[in-house]
Enzyme design. Sequence first.
Site, PDB file in Angstrom:
ATOM      1  CD  GLU A  62       1.814  -5.491   5.702  1.00 26.38           C
ATOM      2  OE1 GLU A  62       2.677  -6.379   5.888  1.00 26.38           O
ATOM      3  OE2 GLU A  62       0.952  -5.558   4.813  1.00 26.38           O
ATOM      4  N   GLY A  99       0.376  -4.953   1.139  1.00 32.01           N
ATOM      5  CA  GLY A  99      -0.849  -4.988   0.339  1.00 32.01           C
ATOM      6  C   GLY A  99      -0.636  -5.649  -1.005  1.00 32.01           C
ATOM      7  CD  GLU A 152      -2.630  -7.234   3.482  1.00 29.62           C
ATOM      8  OE1 GLU A 152      -2.238  -6.098   3.149  1.00 29.62           O
ATOM      9  OE2 GLU A 152      -3.213  -7.468   4.554  1.00 29.62           O
ATOM     10  CB  ALA A 167      -0.876  -0.012   1.254  1.00 29.88           C
TER      11      ALA A 167
HETATM   12  N1  T1G Z   1       4.746   3.183  -0.515  1.00 29.38           N
HETATM   13  C1  T1G Z   1       5.236   4.340  -0.995  1.00 29.38           C
HETATM   14  N2  T1G Z   1       6.501   4.496  -1.474  1.00 29.38           N
HETATM   15  C2  T1G Z   1       7.285   3.409  -1.445  1.00 29.38           C
HETATM   16  C3  T1G Z   1       6.847   2.162  -0.945  1.00 29.38           C
HETATM   17  C4  T1G Z   1       5.505   2.078  -0.470  1.00 29.38           C
HETATM   18  N3  T1G Z   1       4.993   0.943  -0.002  1.00 29.38           N
HETATM   19  N4  T1G Z   1       7.878   1.286  -1.058  1.00 29.38           N
HETATM   20  C5  T1G Z   1       8.908   1.962  -1.595  1.00 29.38           C
HETATM   21  N5  T1G Z   1       8.563   3.227  -1.832  1.00 29.38           N
HETATM   22  C6  T1G Z   1       9.399   4.273  -2.436  1.00 29.38           C
HETATM   23  C7  T1G Z   1      10.610   4.604  -1.598  1.00 29.38           C
HETATM   24  O1  T1G Z   1      10.282   5.559  -0.618  1.00 29.38           O
HETATM   25  C8  T1G Z   1      11.553   5.142  -2.647  1.00 29.38           C
HETATM   26  O2  T1G Z   1      11.152   6.460  -2.942  1.00 29.38           O
HETATM   27  C9  T1G Z   1      11.231   4.303  -3.878  1.00 29.38           C
HETATM   28  O3  T1G Z   1       9.918   3.764  -3.654  1.00 29.38           O
HETATM   29  C10 T1G Z   1      12.201   3.160  -4.084  1.00 29.38           C
HETATM   30  O4  T1G Z   1      12.256   2.452  -2.842  1.00 29.38           O
HETATM   31  C11 T1G Z   1      -2.476  -2.559   3.564  1.00 29.38           C
HETATM   32  C12 T1G Z   1      -0.740  -1.280   5.078  1.00 29.38           C
HETATM   33  C13 T1G Z   1       9.566  -2.373  -2.540  1.00 29.38           C
HETATM   34  C14 T1G Z   1      11.547  -3.781  -1.806  1.00 29.38           C
HETATM   35  O5  T1G Z   1       6.767  -2.131   3.688  1.00 29.38           O
HETATM   36  O6  T1G Z   1      10.652  -2.731   0.962  1.00 29.38           O
HETATM   37  O7  T1G Z   1       1.066  -2.566   2.409  1.00 29.38           O
HETATM   38  O8  T1G Z   1      13.357   7.562  -2.392  1.00 29.38           O
HETATM   39  O9  T1G Z   1      14.732   2.620  -2.536  1.00 29.38           O
HETATM   40  O10 T1G Z   1      15.553  -0.846  -2.986  1.00 29.38           O
HETATM   41  O11 T1G Z   1      -1.481  -4.322   4.729  1.00 29.38           O
HETATM   42  O12 T1G Z   1      10.999  -0.144  -1.305  1.00 29.38           O
HETATM   43  O13 T1G Z   1      12.771   6.999  -4.775  1.00 29.38           O
HETATM   44  O14 T1G Z   1      11.512   8.813  -3.557  1.00 29.38           O
HETATM   45  O15 T1G Z   1      13.370   0.941  -1.228  1.00 29.38           O
HETATM   46  O16 T1G Z   1      14.194  -1.253  -5.137  1.00 29.38           O
HETATM   47  C15 T1G Z   1       4.152  -2.588   3.036  1.00 29.38           C
HETATM   48  C16 T1G Z   1       8.405  -1.154   1.546  1.00 29.38           C
HETATM   49  C17 T1G Z   1       3.526  -1.241   3.007  1.00 29.38           C
HETATM   50  C18 T1G Z   1       7.595  -2.427   1.475  1.00 29.38           C
HETATM   51  C19 T1G Z   1      11.873  -1.798  -3.303  1.00 29.38           C
HETATM   52  N6  T1G Z   1       5.268  -2.635   2.125  1.00 29.38           N
HETATM   53  N7  T1G Z   1       9.283  -1.017   0.410  1.00 29.38           N
HETATM   54  O17 T1G Z   1      13.199  -1.660  -2.858  1.00 29.38           O
HETATM   55  O18 T1G Z   1      13.695   0.680  -3.733  1.00 29.38           O
HETATM   56  S1  T1G Z   1       2.218  -1.119   4.177  1.00 29.38           S
HETATM   57  C20 T1G Z   1       6.521  -2.378   2.546  1.00 29.38           C
HETATM   58  C21 T1G Z   1      10.379  -1.805   0.240  1.00 29.38           C
HETATM   59  C22 T1G Z   1       1.007  -2.133   3.531  1.00 29.38           C
HETATM   60  C23 T1G Z   1      -1.171  -3.284   3.801  1.00 29.38           C
HETATM   61  C24 T1G Z   1      -0.124  -2.466   4.447  1.00 29.38           C
HETATM   62  C25 T1G Z   1      11.245  -1.463  -0.924  1.00 29.38           C
HETATM   63  C26 T1G Z   1      11.036  -2.373  -2.152  1.00 29.38           C
HETATM   64  P1  T1G Z   1      12.280   7.532  -3.456  1.00 29.38           P
HETATM   65  P2  T1G Z   1      13.605   1.676  -2.498  1.00 29.38           P
HETATM   66  P3  T1G Z   1      14.261  -0.803  -3.733  1.00 29.38           P
END
Ligand code: T1G
Length: 649
Positions: free
Chosen positions: A126, A103, A106, A64
């Site tokens: 999360e 998400g 999910e 998400a």
């Molecule tokens: N939302 C918004 N921006 C995100 C994002 C996300 N989920 N994930 C990454 N970004 C942005 C990050 O800030 C960066 O921005 C760019 O993407 C590249 O990220 C409902 C509530 C996916 C493995 O916790 O683990 O789903 O600096 O440098 O090394 O139950 O990003 O370029 O401006 O990390 O290739 C759950 C978090 C969310 C995964 C990619 N998901 N992200 O790694 O790139 S909560 C996460 C990561 C949720 C649901 C719940 C990694 C990646 P900028 P990066 P990367």
Amino acid sequence: MTRTAVEYAHHQRIALVTIDNPPVNAINLAVRNRLMELVREIDLDPAIDAAVLMGAGKVFVGGADINEFGRPVEAPTLPEVIARIEGARKPWVAAVHGVALGGGLEITLGCRYRIASPDAKLGLPEVNLGIIPGAGGTQRLPRLIGLAEAIPVIAEMKTLAAKAALALGLVDSVIEGDRTAAAVAFAQTVLAKPLPALCIERPLTDLPSETWSEVGRRIEKAAKGNPAPHRAIEAIRHGVGHGIEAGLKQERAIFLELRGSREAAALRHLFFAERAAMRPARLREIAPLPLNRAGIVGGGTMGVGIAAALRGAGLPVILVERDAEAVQRTGEALENLLAARARRSGDPATAALLMRDVTLTTSIDDLKDCDLVVEAVFEDLAVKRDVFARLDAGCRADAILATNTSYLDPRRLADGLRDPGRLLGIHFFSPAHIMKLLEIVPTPDTRPEVLATAFSLAQRLGKIPVQSGICEGFIGNRILRRYRGEAEALWRSGIAIEAIDGAMRAFGFAMGPFEVQDLAGLDISYLQREAARARGETVPEAPGDILVRAGRKGQKSGGGWYDYVSGDRTPRVSPETARLLSSLLNERREMASAEIAERLVAAMADEGGAIIAEGIAAGPNEVDLVEVHGYGFPRWKGGPMFYRNQQAS
Ligand code: T1G
Ligand code: NAD
């Protein structure tokens, strides 16, 4: 054509629904709205038999959109989107590549089928953001792969690679070759078969109570002060005990509660700060120099750790020590470290592999082909200057020279070089193969491409780089000095060291300031004070001087601030220390644990503010990253600057 959040195309009676929201296809409101429309459209389209859900670019869906978490929830929510997919008349197949996280995983659980490319990784991270899966993950995943396998994914950050996901039944097939063609072919083959049960229709077998107890103990140990893992278990168990509808409701309630929590705000702050630190805007246009071979001078505590870190990133290493005996000692230390790490990773064979590309030598000339050399010899200016003079003569003219010094001014090492522009500080933290912080300390002469290469090295090592200006102790050790000074002042005012250490443990640190000094060794700072005194500097008598002169160097000598029984690191209040230091103490007084912690954290934030004001750190994010990744500041409190702001609001 304007890019919409979700593309949709027909292909041999299969709808190709592609989420296209760079950089990670985070599911935001626009994506949710479009998906809600498309489920209806596809159900009504007579030319379509099934739908394939994909992600554009590098990954399927990174989760998400975390940017939305600081704002009120907007419908349609992700649970609503997933429920609509689940209720679709035509089957949906999720085709995962890269990552399906949060998400992103999910939404696949609402589909009838999940297929994955070989590189795919699936997880529910999360809890790392101080929340729990909020779109059915705690309820659907256990019904798909069983509770025992689902709990580590939901509550312990376990990520599943494609093959493991296939073995668990999380994915139905691992597809090779062109993803679209394979997904369409898969969709067509399943059309002829009876549909599998939806996740929510599958039965769920509870775990024995002793297993739940073991899960609780495991989570307690790992989660420390982050409440999210425990709450994830609460959501899972509610669904086990009360059924899927009640489970989904409870999960959503817990998710919404945590989404607005201080801990979640702190962890989101760090999530974005870490990414901004790894790729600073000012360096994004500068190409780093090639980094294929690294040298290290000095194979002691730090040199061995740095070698292990570089090898872990696939870089061949040449390590120079003073003499054959030191080379032998360094080789053994490195082998032991790599072997221990390989055992922990469950793959003992990697140790020999990693050692293969390590060259141990006594000759600095062997560094002549290195792209980068890290100096990690004694913290002595003369010794370091001599090493750099030899590196300057023996290394390639374009090789980067880095010092791992903790306190010395890198300008004092650069000024003797033919090309000062190639030197900077790259300050690893001990143990260097584990601690994620790297303080990057350029001099005014350091060339931009040299600086960009240091940041690129940090990313390759999986570390968090923070640029520091030049001052005594840079960012981290300067704040540490202030923190310790404040702790000592509290002690001198009559507060027991065990009360101070206990307060900082209760705040979330693994150890308090006095315990840490005993662990690191009181003799290190004692020798620094003595060296300064020898240089004619006025250095006031410190409690550590009295203790070290009495042979109390810390854990290494069986006693320091505390007493230690051999083989047991538990600190015991020491009557000997009280006797030795009695003249420095006022009479005993009490202070509430929370007040002690507030005082010490405020001191850290004050020093951080001064460091920012002096331009040593670019801003509060950098101070927070240094404290969280270098000094064990509890992540779920965001760092001293974030914490102070949060307390003030
Ligand atoms: N939302 C918004 N921006 C995100 C994002 C996300 N989920 N994930 C990454 N970004 C942005 C990050 O800030 C960066 O921005 C760019 O993407 C590249 O990220 C409902 C509530 C996916 C493995 O916790 O683990 O789903 O600096 O440098 O090394 O139950 O990003 O370029 O401006 O990390 O290739 C759950 C978090 C969310 C995964 C990619 N998901 N992200 O790694 O790139 S909560 C996460 C990561 C949720 C649901 C719940 C990694 C990646 P900028 P990066 P990367
Ligand atoms: P150490 O005493 O454990 O190791 C220093 C090594 O350098 C020794 O093995 C010594 O044999 C070798 N050496 C000395 N002169 C040499 C020369 N001319 N050529 C080759 N090898 C030589 O010290 P350490 O703890 O590893 O610290 C090294 C550097 O890293 C210091 O500048 C220190 O301030 C810094 N540092 C230390 C820590 C820490 O926690 N120990 C943390 C961050 C940075």
